[in-house]
Scaffold this active site. Structure first.
Site, short mmCIF file in Angstrom:
data_model
loop_
_atom_site.label_atom_id
_atom_site.label_comp_id
_atom_site.label_asym_id
_atom_site.label_seq_id
_atom_site.Cartn_x
_atom_site.Cartn_y
_atom_site.Cartn_z
N GLU A 54 0.84 -1.13 0.05
CA GLU A 54 -0.05 0.01 -0.12
C GLU A 54 0.86 1.44 -0.03
O GLU A 54 0.69 2.23 -0.61
CB GLU A 54 -0.99 0.05 1.23
CG GLU A 54 -1.90 -1.10 1.25
CD GLU A 54 -1.40 -2.31 2.19
OE1 GLU A 54 -0.12 -2.43 2.04
OE2 GLU A 54 -2.03 -2.97 2.93
N CYS A 86 -0.60 0.48 7.74
CA CYS A 86 -0.93 0.92 6.18
C CYS A 86 -2.40 1.62 6.49
O CYS A 86 -2.76 2.25 5.55
CB CYS A 86 -0.86 -0.20 5.52
SG CYS A 86 0.86 -0.93 5.12
N ALA A 155 11.26 -36.44 -8.10
CA ALA A 155 11.50 -36.69 -9.53
C ALA A 155 11.46 -38.34 -9.43
O ALA A 155 12.08 -38.96 -8.69
CB ALA A 155 12.60 -36.33 -10.23
N SER A 162 12.77 -43.47 -7.90
CA SER A 162 13.65 -42.32 -7.90
C SER A 162 15.12 -42.52 -7.83
O SER A 162 15.88 -41.52 -8.02
CB SER A 162 13.25 -41.62 -6.54
OG SER A 162 13.69 -42.41 -5.38
N ALA A 164 17.99 -45.71 -9.78
CA ALA A 164 18.14 -47.13 -10.43
C ALA A 164 18.70 -48.09 -9.29
O ALA A 164 19.27 -47.70 -8.05
CB ALA A 164 19.16 -47.09 -11.61
#
Ligand code: NAP
Length: 351
Positions: A54, A86, A155, A162, A164
């Site tokens: 603001e 404010c 991932a 996630s 190998a």
């Protein structure tokens, strides 16, 4: 000329520009309209300790604010913190009407709407409330729960792996997905991993440009959850690129399983002013956070690859039967390079 609804949309977009730099404060955007509905000022809260949205907008508008309308994503504050209230600044500037999306839930800053009304300012609340709440979801959830908002990001391959069988996991996803993760990191206050991930991958856990490695100016705190302090002295998380906290059980407290107490860890991060943290793994720590119901949101990058064997994305989440599956509400999905990104929130009872 813009409508108040259009102005609120713009204010919500402006607020988002503060993501990642305002904690422990919320993100806030503000537009000022004159009596004809022309935009005469706009602003957002850019960093903690800096001017509120603001105040930025009022400074821009000057005398043009008199008799106008303030459109603001969060109830104007009513207290003197590092900056003045404010609500009073809007009154002093001669604002006649204030349109608010979301009420301030913090007892210390709330009451701005009442102050404005008492001074004869017309106040309307709830305009685009849901959209504005989404834009401030991390902060709002954090102040309601008294701990940072937690997003678990992972991932995985299409068959949910996630890493190998030989432990390799770099890189499951494509470069665009990894770039997207760095954008996500730039919006949080801390990145959390378990010591298992540090020992397996030695990640740096910084926000950087993946093309040339340039570090972002603002780096989240790197947190390694490491009960007995096994993080190697030469681990990349200990480099000078960003601040790091090796959170041991001795420093944080011990949970029922003898490991770091995760609720206490979040309480400590909240006390340090953190409102949004990214849990980046691995599967053991993610399982522990989920089984303690300390996750609010999940972002999964799923690559069109199959591994068959190897580490699952999640272990030990405390689910043994399908009826107990942790249920999520899908809020977004999109294609990023060759991968899919899913965003989903956990269904949790309000505490
Ligand atoms: N694809 C992905 O998104 C992704 C992301 C990260 C990691 N990974 C992969 O995950 C593998 C590492 O998995 P991980 O499960 O060993 O790593 P992790 O979940 O990062 O770390 C697990 C360790 O955290 C420590 N810990 C401290 N307090 C804990 C608590 N309350 N609950 C649970 N754990 C706690 C434990 O060690 P102490 O008891 O010694 O403290 C535990 O062994 C690597 O292969 C890595 O590549 C994949």
């Amino acid at each position: 000329m813009v409508t108040e609804d259009e102005a609120m949309r713009r204010a919500i977009a402006l607020a988002a520009r503060g993501l990642g730099t305002t904690s422990p404060n919320p993100v806030v955007g503000c537009l000022l309209l004159d009596a004809e509905g022309e935009v005469v000022g706009e602003g957002f809260h850019a960093y903690a300790g800096g001017p509120h949205a603001e105040i930025v907008a009022l400074a821009q508008a000057g005398e043009l604010a008199r008799g106008g309308t303030a459109v603001v994503t969060l109830e104007p504050c009513n207290h003197t913190g590092r900056t003045g209230p404010c609500a009073q600044a809007l009154i002093n500037a001669g604002i006649r009407r204030v349109v608010i999306a979301v009420d301030d839930p913090t007892p210390v800053a709330a009451g701005g709407a009442a102050t404005l009304r008492a001074a004869g300012v017309q106040v309307e609340t709830g305009v685009r409330r849901r959209q504005a709440e989404q834009g401030n979801i991390a902060w709002l959830t954090a102040v309601r729960r008294g701990r940072p908002y937690v997003t678990w990001k992972f991932a995985a391959t299409l068959d949910g792996r996630s890493a190998a069988a030989d432990g390799t996991s770099q890189w499951i996803t494509s470069a665009p997905a990894r770039t997207d993760v760095h954008t996500l990191r730039s919006t949080v206050d801390a990145i959390i991993v378990g010591v298992g991930t540090v020992l397996a991958d030695d990640p740096q856990l910084t926000v950087r440009d993946l093309r040339d490695g340039t570090l972002a100016i603002k780096q989240p705190l790197r947190v390694v959850v490491d009960s007995s302090g096994r993080t190697p002295e030469k681990a990349r998380v200990r480099d000078a690129a960003a601040p790091t906290w090796i959170a041991t059980a001795a420093a944080v407290g011990t949970g029922p399983d003898g490991r770091v107490d995760l609720a206490a860890l979040l309480t400590e991060l909240y006390a340090r002013g953190m409102r949004y943290v990214l849990l980046e793994g691995g599967p053991t720590l993610a399982g522990a956070f989920l089984s303690a119901r300390l996750v609010d949101n999940v972002i999964g990058y799923v690559a069109p690859k199959l591994l068959g064997d190897g580490r699952p994305a999640l272990v030990g989440a405390g689910v043994t039967t399908i009826a107990d599956a942790i249920e999520l509400d899908l809020t977004d999905f999109s294609r990023i390079g060759d991968d899919l990104r899913f965003t989903a929130s956990l269904r949790q009872k309000e505490s």
